[in-house]
Design an enzyme around this catalytic site. Structure first.
Site, PDB file in Angstrom:
ATOM      1  N   GLY A  35      42.559  26.641  36.034  1.00  0.00           N
ATOM      2  CA  GLY A  35      41.627  27.554  35.381  1.00  0.00           C
ATOM      3  C   GLY A  35      41.208  26.991  34.033  1.00  0.00           C
ATOM      4  N   ASP A  52      40.919  35.504  38.141  1.00  0.00           N
ATOM      5  CA  ASP A  52      40.111  36.256  37.169  1.00  0.00           C
ATOM      6  C   ASP A  52      38.605  36.022  37.330  1.00  0.00           C
ATOM      7  OD1 ASP A  52      42.632  36.850  36.199  1.00  0.00           O
ATOM      8  OD2 ASP A  52      42.525  35.417  34.540  1.00  0.00           O
ATOM      9  N   MET A 102      44.573  42.937  37.370  1.00  0.00           N
ATOM     10  CA  MET A 102      44.543  41.798  36.436  1.00  0.00           C
ATOM     11  C   MET A 102      43.099  41.389  36.136  1.00  0.00           C
ATOM     12  SD  MET A 102      47.675  39.338  37.496  1.00  0.00           S
ATOM     13  CE  MET A 102      49.327  39.608  36.891  1.00  0.00           C
ATOM     14  N   GLU A 108      43.126  45.154  33.177  1.00  0.00           N
ATOM     15  CA  GLU A 108      44.194  45.063  32.164  1.00  0.00           C
ATOM     16  C   GLU A 108      43.638  44.820  30.758  1.00  0.00           C
ATOM     17  OE1 GLU A 108      46.729  41.738  33.140  1.00  0.00           O
ATOM     18  OE2 GLU A 108      45.064  40.316  33.120  1.00  0.00           O
TER      19      GLU A 108
END
Ligand code: F6P
Length: 360
Positions: free
Chosen positions: A115, A140, A182, A235
């Site tokens: 990432g 994400d 998340m 989150e």
């Protein structure tokens, strides 16, 4: 001598890492090149090196297997993220160590699967002169340079399944259920899963919320005879003028660990509406298990394209899904800035058009 590619996985794990490893190794084998996996992230390239030969037989079962057979690390010598969007420069000795490790293992190019953090490191290695290409990984979906990162669809599937389950229990008990997902500072998982799972309220980091707005939606539903409400909260979501909710202590030189917003929202909602409310944190379930069919196909395409980049000597590039096809961008264009949900983009508009409250 045969060309040998080193494959390294870095940062948090996610479904599809093994599928990319398999695709890179298979595509390389088609060219009669060898692949070797680096164990435990970039640190596996430092003396004493830790590696795994990825011959044909080592690839069986990898398409569907969760996690990474190579291990990974989002802390240690090669951690690059130091806070919200901030990163640090790798000391030259570490780049030299990686270069020496590659020479020792006979590796002429690296495929770095990671990432924002791991690809920031990859970019720094590229600038140092190490031949590396990147593959964008994260549940994400917050990396620029690609419409989708792999792992995201699997996380959305997990969150959507959780919402389907929460619906039946919320309805049976006439409760408000708050599901925390998340995504760090981006609301992609919350938004996709919220729409797919028929949530009534979706709270995103990109759109600060008010309790008045959330409670108005719950009351509107009560007035229409719906005595339960489903809220999805990312989150990284926060109240207007409020801060991020974090869990655990802040470790030096590490990203803040987000978490706990669902409990905060649930307690405020219960206090203000008098309705029984429960919080549920989905957590690392979103990162585990087998990748979805979409992710398997994406990982396979990403891995094959990464090998093409190596063949063409296009180093410092990251594969990505752009427009309608698999392509590539400079790693530098993908890292160091987050791809967040545009508040006026088509998905938030879809949610609003369906009467879903975004809490603002
Ligand atoms: O970046 C992936 C991610 O799962 C985020 O969604 C989450 O905030 C974070 O990693 C959790 O990290 P850790 O596994 O280190 O707690």
């Amino acid at each position: 001598m045969k060309k040998r590619i080193g494959i390294v996985t870095g940062g948090g794990d996610c479904p599809g890492l093994n599928a990319v490893i398999r695709a890179v190794a298979k595509a390389a084998a088609q060219r009669e090149w060898e692949c070797v996996g680096i164990l435990g992230g970039y640190e596996g390239l430092l003396e004493p090196t830790h590696s795994l030969p990825l011959d044909y037989h080592a690839l069986s079962g990898l398409l569907t297997r969760g996690g990474t057979i190579l291990g990974t690390a989002n802390r240690g010598k090669f951690a690059s993220k130091t806070g919200h969007g901030d990163s640090r420069q790798l000391p030259t000795e570490l780049c030299e160590g990686v270069q020496a490790g590659m020479e020792r293992l006979g590796i002429s190019a690296l495929v770095s699967i990671g990432g924002d953090g791991s690809l920031t490191i990859a970019q720094q290695m590229h600038e140092f002169g190490i031949p590396v290409v990147g593959v964008p990984k994260t549940i994400d979906n917050d990396l620029e340079g690609t419409l989708f990162t792999f792992g995201f669809d699997s996380a959305v599937a997990c969150a959507t399944d959780a919402l389907d389950r929460l619906h039946t229990t919320a309805e049976s008990h006439n409760r408000v259920m708050v599901l925390e997902v998340m995504g760090r500072y981006a609301g992609w998982i919350a938004l996709f899963a919220g729409i797919a799972g028929g949530a009534d309220v979706i709270l995103l980091p990109e759109i600060p919320f008010t309790y008045d707005s959330i409670c108005a939606k719950i009351r509107e539903r009560e007035d229409r005879g719906k005595h339960f409400t489903i809220i999805v909260v990312a989150e990284g979501a926060r109240e207007k003028d409020g801060g991020f909710v974090t869990s655990g202590g802040q470790e030096a030189n590490r990203e803040a660990r987000l978490g706990g917003i669902a409990a905060v929202v649930a307690s405020q909602v219960e206090k203000r509406t008098g309705k029984e409310t429960r919080a549920c944190v989905l957590g690392h379930l979103q990162r585990g298990g087998s990748p979805t069919p979409f992710d398997r196909a994406l990982c396979s395409s990403f891995g094959a394209h990464a090998v093409e980049l190596v063949a063409e000597g296009k180093f410092g590039r990251m594969v990505g899904w752009l427009g309608t096809q698999i392509s590539d961008v400079n790693i530098s264009e993908a890292v160091g800035r987050l791809k967040t949900v545009p508040p006026d983009g088509s998905l938030p508009s879809t949610a609003r058009a369906l009467g879903i409250s975004l809490g603002d």
